[in-house]
Motif scaffolding. Structure first.
Motif, short mmCIF file in Angstrom:
data_model
loop_
_atom_site.label_atom_id
_atom_site.label_comp_id
_atom_site.label_asym_id
_atom_site.label_seq_id
_atom_site.Cartn_x
_atom_site.Cartn_y
_atom_site.Cartn_z
N PHE A 42 -26.18 -74.74 0.87
CA PHE A 42 -25.49 -73.72 0.08
C PHE A 42 -25.38 -72.42 0.85
O PHE A 42 -24.31 -71.80 0.92
N LEU A 43 -26.48 -71.97 1.45
CA LEU A 43 -26.47 -70.71 2.19
C LEU A 43 -25.59 -70.79 3.43
O LEU A 43 -25.01 -69.79 3.84
N ALA A 44 -25.49 -71.96 4.04
CA ALA A 44 -24.65 -72.11 5.22
C ALA A 44 -23.18 -71.87 4.88
O ALA A 44 -22.44 -71.30 5.68
N LYS A 45 -22.75 -72.28 3.67
CA LYS A 45 -21.35 -72.12 3.27
C LYS A 45 -21.08 -70.82 2.54
O LYS A 45 -19.93 -70.40 2.43
N ALA A 46 -22.11 -70.13 2.06
CA ALA A 46 -21.93 -68.94 1.22
C ALA A 46 -21.43 -67.76 2.03
O ALA A 46 -21.76 -67.60 3.21
N LYS A 47 -20.65 -66.91 1.37
CA LYS A 47 -20.15 -65.68 1.99
C LYS A 47 -21.25 -64.61 1.92
O LYS A 47 -21.96 -64.50 0.92
N ASP A 48 -21.37 -63.82 2.97
CA ASP A 48 -22.41 -62.79 3.03
C ASP A 48 -22.24 -61.71 1.97
O ASP A 48 -23.20 -61.12 1.51
N VAL A 49 -21.01 -61.45 1.56
CA VAL A 49 -20.74 -60.38 0.59
C VAL A 49 -21.33 -60.71 -0.78
O VAL A 49 -21.80 -59.82 -1.49
N GLU A 50 -21.33 -61.99 -1.16
CA GLU A 50 -21.79 -62.39 -2.49
C GLU A 50 -23.31 -62.47 -2.60
O GLU A 50 -23.85 -62.38 -3.69
N LEU A 51 -24.01 -62.63 -1.49
CA LEU A 51 -25.45 -62.86 -1.52
C LEU A 51 -26.23 -61.57 -1.73
O LEU A 51 -25.81 -60.50 -1.29
N SER A 52 -27.39 -61.71 -2.38
CA SER A 52 -28.28 -60.57 -2.53
C SER A 52 -28.97 -60.32 -1.19
O SER A 52 -28.96 -61.18 -0.30
N PRO A 53 -29.59 -59.14 -1.01
CA PRO A 53 -30.29 -58.87 0.26
C PRO A 53 -31.37 -59.91 0.58
O PRO A 53 -31.55 -60.29 1.74
N LYS A 54 -32.06 -60.38 -0.44
CA LYS A 54 -33.10 -61.39 -0.25
C LYS A 54 -32.50 -62.71 0.26
O LYS A 54 -33.02 -63.32 1.20
N ALA A 55 -31.40 -63.13 -0.35
CA ALA A 55 -30.74 -64.38 0.06
C ALA A 55 -30.09 -64.22 1.43
O ALA A 55 -30.07 -65.17 2.22
N LEU A 56 -29.57 -63.04 1.71
CA LEU A 56 -28.94 -62.79 3.01
C LEU A 56 -29.97 -62.86 4.14
O LEU A 56 -29.71 -63.41 5.21
N GLU A 57 -31.15 -62.32 3.89
CA GLU A 57 -32.23 -62.39 4.89
C GLU A 57 -32.66 -63.84 5.12
O GLU A 57 -32.90 -64.25 6.26
N LEU A 58 -32.72 -64.62 4.04
CA LEU A 58 -33.07 -66.04 4.17
C LEU A 58 -32.00 -66.79 4.97
O LEU A 58 -32.33 -67.64 5.81
N LYS A 59 -30.73 -66.45 4.73
CA LYS A 59 -29.64 -67.08 5.48
C LYS A 59 -29.74 -66.77 6.97
O LYS A 59 -29.55 -67.64 7.82
N ARG A 60 -30.08 -65.53 7.30
CA ARG A 60 -30.24 -65.15 8.72
C ARG A 60 -31.41 -65.88 9.36
O ARG A 60 -31.34 -66.28 10.52
N GLN A 61 -32.50 -66.05 8.61
CA GLN A 61 -33.65 -66.79 9.14
C GLN A 61 -33.27 -68.25 9.40
O GLN A 61 -33.70 -68.84 10.41
N LEU A 62 -32.48 -68.84 8.47
CA LEU A 62 -32.03 -70.22 8.65
C LEU A 62 -31.17 -70.36 9.90
O LEU A 62 -31.35 -71.30 10.70
N GLU A 63 -30.21 -69.43 10.07
CA GLU A 63 -29.33 -69.48 11.22
C GLU A 63 -30.11 -69.33 12.53
O GLU A 63 -29.83 -70.01 13.52
N LYS A 64 -31.09 -68.45 12.52
CA LYS A 64 -31.92 -68.23 13.71
C LYS A 64 -32.73 -69.49 14.04
O LYS A 64 -32.82 -69.89 15.20
N LYS A 65 -33.31 -70.10 13.01
CA LYS A 65 -34.11 -71.32 13.23
C LYS A 65 -33.26 -72.47 13.73
O LYS A 65 -33.65 -73.21 14.63
N LEU A 66 -32.04 -72.61 13.16
CA LEU A 66 -31.14 -73.68 13.60
C LEU A 66 -30.62 -73.44 15.02
O LEU A 66 -30.41 -74.38 15.78
N ALA A 67 -30.43 -72.17 15.39
CA ALA A 67 -29.97 -71.84 16.74
C ALA A 67 -31.04 -72.15 17.79
O ALA A 67 -30.71 -72.63 18.88
N THR A 68 -32.30 -71.90 17.46
CA THR A 68 -33.38 -72.19 18.41
C THR A 68 -33.67 -73.69 18.49
O THR A 68 -34.14 -74.17 19.51
N ALA A 69 -33.39 -74.40 17.39
CA ALA A 69 -33.67 -75.84 17.38
C ALA A 69 -32.68 -76.63 18.22
O ALA A 69 -33.00 -77.67 18.77
N SER A 70 -31.45 -76.12 18.32
CA SER A 70 -30.44 -76.88 19.07
C SER A 70 -30.22 -76.38 20.46
O SER A 70 -30.89 -75.71 21.09
#
Length: 96
Positions: free
Chosen positions: A68-96
């Motif tokens: 869900f967070l991968a497809k969600a637009k940054d404008v709609e997310l709360s600051p808490k959800a946006l921070e979680l999305k950034r952590q997910l992207e960072k973790k996926l970038a280091t994993a690949s």
């Protein structure tokens, strides 16, 4: 605490309550918010959110919080959800 969904940004709307005699008075349409704990598979931790029931169905339909967070637009997310999305992207970038 605002009456706004953390994931979809759905908030209270205003409108009219219309009586039988067609009198119009102001009213609010509130979203159906529920407190849930969602699990992130990538980060291996649980996160508490206050989201609408419709957003909960959407999270299940898309295959979990991470998808869900991968497809969600940054404008709609709360600051808490946006921070979680950034952590997910960072973790996926280091994993690949």
């Amino acid at each position: 605490m605002s009456r706004k969904c953390d994931l979809t940004g759905k908030a209270a709307q205003t409108g009219h309550k219309v009586s039988h005699s067609n009198r119009k008075t102001k009213r609010r349409f509130l979203p159906n918010l529920v407190n849930v704990t969602l699990t992130s598979d990538t980060l291996n931790r649980s996160v508490r959110f206050r989201i609408s029931a419709n957003a909960l169905k959407t999270v299940d339909h898309r295959g979990g919080l991470d998808a869900f967070l991968a497809k969600a637009k940054d404008v709609e997310l709360s600051p808490k959800a946006l921070e979680l999305k950034r952590q997910l992207e960072k973790k996926l970038a280091t994993a690949s």
